[in-house]
Design a protein around this motif. Structure first.
Motif, PDB file in Angstrom:
ATOM      1  N   PRO B  84       0.839  -1.203   0.000  1.00  0.00           N
ATOM      2  CA  PRO B  84       0.000   0.000   0.000  1.00  0.00           C
ATOM      3  C   PRO B  84       0.869   1.247   0.000  1.00  0.00           C
ATOM      4  O   PRO B  84       1.805   1.331   0.795  1.00  0.00           O
ATOM      5  CB  PRO B  84      -0.788  -0.098   1.312  1.00  0.00           C
ATOM      6  CG  PRO B  84      -0.635  -1.501   1.776  1.00  0.00           C
ATOM      7  CD  PRO B  84       0.669  -1.997   1.215  1.00  0.00           C
ATOM      8  N   ASP B  87       2.088   3.417   3.530  1.00  0.00           N
ATOM      9  CA  ASP B  87       2.043   2.741   4.819  1.00  0.00           C
ATOM     10  C   ASP B  87       3.435   2.722   5.461  1.00  0.00           C
ATOM     11  O   ASP B  87       4.433   2.522   4.773  1.00  0.00           O
ATOM     12  CB  ASP B  87       1.587   1.285   4.652  1.00  0.00           C
ATOM     13  CG  ASP B  87       0.083   1.172   4.772  1.00  0.00           C
ATOM     14  OD1 ASP B  87      -0.591   2.218   4.680  1.00  0.00           O
ATOM     15  OD2 ASP B  87      -0.412   0.042   4.970  1.00  0.00           O
ATOM     16  N   PRO B 154      -8.068   6.037   0.197  1.00  0.00           N
ATOM     17  CA  PRO B 154      -8.261   4.783   0.926  1.00  0.00           C
ATOM     18  C   PRO B 154      -9.149   3.790   0.168  1.00  0.00           C
ATOM     19  O   PRO B 154      -9.020   2.579   0.349  1.00  0.00           O
ATOM     20  CB  PRO B 154      -8.931   5.223   2.231  1.00  0.00           C
ATOM     21  CG  PRO B 154      -8.597   6.672   2.359  1.00  0.00           C
ATOM     22  CD  PRO B 154      -8.512   7.195   0.964  1.00  0.00           C
ATOM     23  N   LEU B 156     -12.416   1.622  -1.327  1.00  0.00           N
ATOM     24  CA  LEU B 156     -13.477   0.818  -0.713  1.00  0.00           C
ATOM     25  C   LEU B 156     -13.001   0.029   0.501  1.00  0.00           C
ATOM     26  O   LEU B 156     -13.806  -0.404   1.314  1.00  0.00           O
ATOM     27  CB  LEU B 156     -14.057  -0.135  -1.763  1.00  0.00           C
ATOM     28  CG  LEU B 156     -15.425  -0.750  -1.470  1.00  0.00           C
ATOM     29  CD1 LEU B 156     -16.470   0.328  -1.223  1.00  0.00           C
ATOM     30  CD2 LEU B 156     -15.851  -1.648  -2.622  1.00  0.00           C
ATOM     31  N   ASP B 157     -11.687  -0.142   0.642  1.00  0.00           N
ATOM     32  CA  ASP B 157     -11.180  -0.855   1.821  1.00  0.00           C
ATOM     33  C   ASP B 157     -11.489  -0.100   3.117  1.00  0.00           C
ATOM     34  O   ASP B 157     -11.665  -0.708   4.166  1.00  0.00           O
ATOM     35  CB  ASP B 157      -9.665  -1.048   1.707  1.00  0.00           C
ATOM     36  CG  ASP B 157      -9.307  -1.998   0.579  1.00  0.00           C
ATOM     37  OD1 ASP B 157      -9.652  -3.178   0.695  1.00  0.00           O
ATOM     38  OD2 ASP B 157      -8.708  -1.557  -0.405  1.00  0.00           O
ATOM     39  N   TYR B 158     -11.502   1.234   3.036  1.00  0.00           N
ATOM     40  CA  TYR B 158     -11.666   2.034   4.255  1.00  0.00           C
ATOM     41  C   TYR B 158     -12.752   3.106   4.155  1.00  0.00           C
ATOM     42  O   TYR B 158     -13.098   3.703   5.166  1.00  0.00           O
ATOM     43  CB  TYR B 158     -10.343   2.741   4.606  1.00  0.00           C
ATOM     44  CG  TYR B 158      -9.210   1.785   4.889  1.00  0.00           C
ATOM     45  CD1 TYR B 158      -9.128   1.113   6.104  1.00  0.00           C
ATOM     46  CD2 TYR B 158      -8.224   1.549   3.933  1.00  0.00           C
ATOM     47  CE1 TYR B 158      -8.100   0.224   6.373  1.00  0.00           C
ATOM     48  CE2 TYR B 158      -7.182   0.663   4.190  1.00  0.00           C
ATOM     49  CZ  TYR B 158      -7.128   0.007   5.410  1.00  0.00           C
ATOM     50  OH  TYR B 158      -6.095  -0.868   5.655  1.00  0.00           O
ATOM     51  N   CYS B 159     -13.260   3.400   2.965  1.00  0.00           N
ATOM     52  CA  CYS B 159     -14.139   4.561   2.790  1.00  0.00           C
ATOM     53  C   CYS B 159     -15.524   4.113   2.335  1.00  0.00           C
ATOM     54  O   CYS B 159     -15.654   3.387   1.350  1.00  0.00           O
ATOM     55  CB  CYS B 159     -13.523   5.521   1.767  1.00  0.00           C
ATOM     56  SG  CYS B 159     -14.590   6.918   1.385  1.00  0.00           S
ATOM     57  N   SER B 160     -16.569   4.576   3.034  1.00  0.00           N
ATOM     58  CA  SER B 160     -17.929   4.152   2.692  1.00  0.00           C
ATOM     59  C   SER B 160     -18.473   4.887   1.468  1.00  0.00           C
ATOM     60  O   SER B 160     -19.522   4.533   0.950  1.00  0.00           O
ATOM     61  CB  SER B 160     -18.856   4.366   3.895  1.00  0.00           C
ATOM     62  OG  SER B 160     -18.819   5.719   4.289  1.00  0.00           O
ATOM     63  N   ARG B 165     -12.100  -0.321  -5.067  1.00  0.00           N
ATOM     64  CA  ARG B 165     -10.894  -0.350  -4.239  1.00  0.00           C
ATOM     65  C   ARG B 165      -9.747   0.347  -4.976  1.00  0.00           C
ATOM     66  O   ARG B 165      -9.574   0.153  -6.167  1.00  0.00           O
ATOM     67  CB  ARG B 165     -10.517  -1.793  -3.925  1.00  0.00           C
ATOM     68  CG  ARG B 165     -11.580  -2.528  -3.136  1.00  0.00           C
ATOM     69  CD  ARG B 165     -11.201  -3.976  -2.961  1.00  0.00           C
ATOM     70  NE  ARG B 165     -10.080  -4.128  -2.039  1.00  0.00           N
ATOM     71  CZ  ARG B 165      -9.338  -5.235  -1.953  1.00  0.00           C
ATOM     72  NH1 ARG B 165      -9.575  -6.264  -2.746  1.00  0.00           N
ATOM     73  NH2 ARG B 165      -8.357  -5.300  -1.079  1.00  0.00           N
ATOM     74  N   SER B 166      -8.989   1.143  -4.262  1.00  0.00           N
ATOM     75  CA  SER B 166      -7.866   1.874  -4.866  1.00  0.00           C
ATOM     76  C   SER B 166      -6.530   1.202  -4.591  1.00  0.00           C
ATOM     77  O   SER B 166      -5.663   1.133  -5.462  1.00  0.00           O
ATOM     78  CB  SER B 166      -7.801   3.305  -4.300  1.00  0.00           C
ATOM     79  OG  SER B 166      -8.969   3.999  -4.572  1.00  0.00           O
ATOM     80  N   ILE B 167      -6.359   0.730  -3.357  1.00  0.00           N
ATOM     81  CA  ILE B 167      -5.040   0.252  -2.925  1.00  0.00           C
ATOM     82  C   ILE B 167      -4.547  -0.937  -3.763  1.00  0.00           C
ATOM     83  O   ILE B 167      -3.383  -0.945  -4.183  1.00  0.00           O
ATOM     84  CB  ILE B 167      -5.056  -0.067  -1.416  1.00  0.00           C
ATOM     85  CG1 ILE B 167      -5.225   1.243  -0.632  1.00  0.00           C
ATOM     86  CG2 ILE B 167      -3.785  -0.784  -0.978  1.00  0.00           C
ATOM     87  CD1 ILE B 167      -5.486   1.061   0.850  1.00  0.00           C
ATOM     88  N   PRO B 168      -5.399  -1.943  -4.054  1.00  0.00           N
ATOM     89  CA  PRO B 168      -4.880  -3.053  -4.877  1.00  0.00           C
ATOM     90  C   PRO B 168      -4.430  -2.612  -6.266  1.00  0.00           C
ATOM     91  O   PRO B 168      -3.494  -3.202  -6.825  1.00  0.00           O
ATOM     92  CB  PRO B 168      -6.083  -4.004  -4.972  1.00  0.00           C
ATOM     93  CG  PRO B 168      -6.926  -3.673  -3.791  1.00  0.00           C
ATOM     94  CD  PRO B 168      -6.762  -2.200  -3.590  1.00  0.00           C
TER      95      PRO B 168
END
Lengths: 41, 223
Positions: B84, B87, B154, B156-160, B165-168
């Protein structure tokens, strides 16, 4: 996907490039961008 | 744009909002630079190793400190291959704090690129030591301003709010461009990734490349 934006003193908005890209193909498209850039610049 | 900003700033500075010089002096006194040594400015050393050999991979991590001759601003990337972006483990943060204590008057800055840490007051004779120690603590990624120096929201892993998903995506792109020679051949290139149309990963869509998540009838796509 947008392309061509800049955040420096020559700030510019990116332009939408073509149709939407499926999630699983984003990295492929970025690779294609890079290859095309190297070939055409 | 720069000329417009300057004109606009000057009209405010000289207009009804002009500040009392004593107020300006009082505020300026609250921002103090460290007690710099009187060093000779020697910028070429910022790009050379301890034996004077060229270190082109590292050169982009150094900038001259404009406030103090003989000092440099050193940027440490936290954008690993396949991880990520941004991190930092507790050990890495401890290591960065130790580097700041040793080389940078105890100061660390988080840059506008977010997730990159800067040591703002490093003597130009010191950068090679900073990098050697940073590498030993996995803060070694020499990809500042290259294609794998990605900013990702962040997602979809962290944001509603996110659709995707962005990180992958960032992790996969960093794997595809792990060859630093290829990345350097591409030159300065910023990718910002956002998981929805709000585009937190790239305010005002300023990135060179910027995938944004969208939800459409066929499923989650990016655009």
């Amino acid at each position: 996907m947008t392309i061509g934006g800049r955040a420096d003193e020559n700030a510019e908005l990116g332009k939408i490039l073509g149709p939407a890209v499926p999630y699983g193909e984003i990295a492929d498209v970025v690779e294609d961008f890079a290859a095309a850039y190297l070939e055409l610049r | 744009m720069r000329a417009n900003s300057r004109r606009s700033g000057q009209s405010i500075k000289d207009g009804a909002l002009a500040l009392d010089p004593t107020v300006v002096a009082d505020i300026a006194a609250r921002f103090r630079y460290p007690d710099y040594e009187a060093l000779e400015d020697n910028p070429p050393r910022t790009g050379t190793g301890a034996r004077g050999q060229p270190l082109p991979r590292l050169a982009r991590q150094f900038r001259r400190q404009p406030q103090a001759p003989g000092y440099a601003i050193v940027t440490l990337s936290l954008k690993p291959e396949g991880g990520p972006p941004g991190d930092a483990t507790a050990q890495q943060m401890d290591a960065i704090a130790d580097l700041a204590e040793r080389y940078s008057f105890g100061e660390i800055r988080a840059s506008a690129m977010s997730r990159i840490w800067r040591l703002p007051h490093v003597a130009q004779r010191g950068p090679s030591g900073v990098v050697a120690r940073a590498r030993g603590n996995r803060g070694r990624h020499a990809n500042v301003n290259l294609i794998s120096d990605i900013i990702a929201c962040p997602g979809l892993d962290y944001c509603s709010l996110a659709n995707a998903r962005s990180i992958p995506v960032a992790e996969e792109i960093s794997r595809r461009f792990k060859d630093l020679d290829l990345a350097r051949n591409l030159g300065r290139l910023h990718i910002n990734i956002s998981g929805c149309i709000n585009a937190c990963g790239s305010p005002s869509h300023r990135a060179h490349r910027h995938p944004r998540g969208r939800e459409e009838r066929r499923g989650i796509l990016t655009r």
